[in-house]
Enzyme design. Sequence first.
Site, mmCIF file in Angstrom:
data_model
loop_
_atom_site.group_PDB
_atom_site.id
_atom_site.type_symbol
_atom_site.label_atom_id
_atom_site.label_comp_id
_atom_site.label_asym_id
_atom_site.label_seq_id
_atom_site.Cartn_x
_atom_site.Cartn_y
_atom_site.Cartn_z
ATOM 1 N N CYS B 85 5.258 -1.493 11.374
ATOM 2 C CA CYS B 85 4.838 -2.497 10.382
ATOM 3 C C CYS B 85 5.798 -2.559 9.198
ATOM 4 O O CYS B 85 5.762 -3.492 8.410
ATOM 5 C CB CYS B 85 3.432 -2.193 9.898
ATOM 6 N N CYS B 215 -10.417 -5.259 8.957
ATOM 7 C CA CYS B 215 -9.082 -5.268 9.586
ATOM 8 C C CYS B 215 -8.277 -6.490 9.168
ATOM 9 O O CYS B 215 -8.837 -7.574 8.969
ATOM 10 C CB CYS B 215 -9.199 -5.317 11.108
ATOM 11 N N HIS B 341 -0.712 -10.494 9.020
ATOM 12 C CA HIS B 341 0.187 -9.351 9.210
ATOM 13 C C HIS B 341 1.102 -9.557 10.415
ATOM 14 O O HIS B 341 0.882 -8.982 11.476
ATOM 15 C CB HIS B 341 -0.659 -8.084 9.372
#
Lengths: 132, 394
Positions: B85, B215, B341
């Site tokens: 990430c 999340c 994301h």
Amino acid sequence: MFKEFFSELLEGNLIGAKCKECEKILCPPKSACDCGSRILEKIKLSGKGKIVSYTVTYVAPIGYDKEVPYVVAMVELDEGPWIVGRLEVDAERAEKEDLIGKRVEVYGKEFPTEQFYPDKQRRVVPMFRIIE
Amino acid sequence: MRDVAVLGVGQTKFGKHPDKTLPELFAEAFFEAFDSSNIELREIEAIYFGNFVGEITDGAANLGGFIADEIGLAGIPAYRFEGACASSSVAFREAYLAVKHGIYDCVLVGGAEKLYSAGTPIGTRALATALDSAYEVNSGLTFPGVFALIARLYAKAYDIPLEKLREKIAHVSIKNHKYGAKNPKAQFYDKLGNLKVEDVLNSKMICSPLTLLDCCPMTDGASAVIIAHADFAEERVDEPIYVRGTGQASAGSLFRQKWDIVKALPRKKSAEMAYREAGITPKDVDVAFVHDCFTIAEVIASEALGFFEYGKGADAVEEGLTWIDGDIPINPDGGLIGKGHPVGATGTAQIYSAVKLLRGELDFVKVDAEIALTDTLGGDFGTLVNVILSVHRR
Ligand SMILES: [Zn+2]
């Protein structure tokens, strides 16, 4: 190395390594200790410990979807190291009860491998059985 | 050694982009960054590109050259960085170091990822490649699973009843969705802006105790940043944003970190490195863009970065201290939870928001700030990167 760890686990042996320099116990073994030493002695651990954390998984990755819901746990072994495996309880109990602190013993169970797992023959999972 | 500054920044809309390849998606972000940088295309000397799992989502590796060619820059050195990430934050730091040490004058940094289009089962497996492949993934551990384990550890470490902790961390989701709903480039733009604690607690359970609303989503998107040495930047743009410090640290498998997990020690190391280089303390930071891949993740980040004492981060968000009118606004752009994301693009997307905010160009949210910090986490603490940006050169 990792194949030997899981073969031993299927035989009922939890294998670790003890650093001859700083005495740290590593489980599973690594190529070098956290202190950098490569002088490591293969040891057999008791295979007993206690649950430090766990989670019931409802959404699984491809290759694991047929196994949901399953409970993944982190266990602190009596010798110190923590390891990850599956807890042998049903999801309902894991949601209702606080299982942290429960004593467990570990054994190995064979599952079908999946395309990205490094062992192309089989996938061995450390299973935790609650013993109290 | 030279001072380094950001010129232009670009970001695609985050969400679903099944109609574009990774290079095509990146090009869109690059054009926005380039068009606000006032430079010639040939002044870009190298490309630092972050991508996590192009092999799995798009069957695409060796992306450096394809990225360069897509935007008319084939021929120059083009690197692909992978740090889960934190991929584009690692790319950014390497680009920064190269410019700082005089290797290049002007370079392009960025990232792209297409996890939404890959679908949840493949996306979940792809994300799990950032865990220990032999000893963690074999049990079916996933990324939500990792942070679910961490949530229970956190509750025990600080003696907070689990249900109480769930209520406290729900405020991270409420806050970040509130700001994300205002961000036109966010995946959840105009959606989920008025959540209540019960909404978060009662949404679909993913890995207990974390629900879907704890999340961040699976996202397609790209981001781009052009940086140069400060003298060069000052000649080209009115408001260069200076890179005052960076830090990076690493760790191995989650289970080997034991109780250090809740303290996020690699993040503490990385942040201290960045603070030291910038000559500042956590108190000097006016706004932070931190890695809220899950609600609990933002809480432990806010502690390890030095904004709150260990064990107090969950109270802090509940009390409003990390909201835009609090002591340290965190993720006023929606963060990963509200904005989305796109893994390999996330680090430079944080820098996009930070630069826009410092320039007063983030129209949808008002925060007065001169110093911003970004924080990107790769894997279960395997890769940590922090960047400190300022409107002041010194
Ligand atoms: Zn040692």
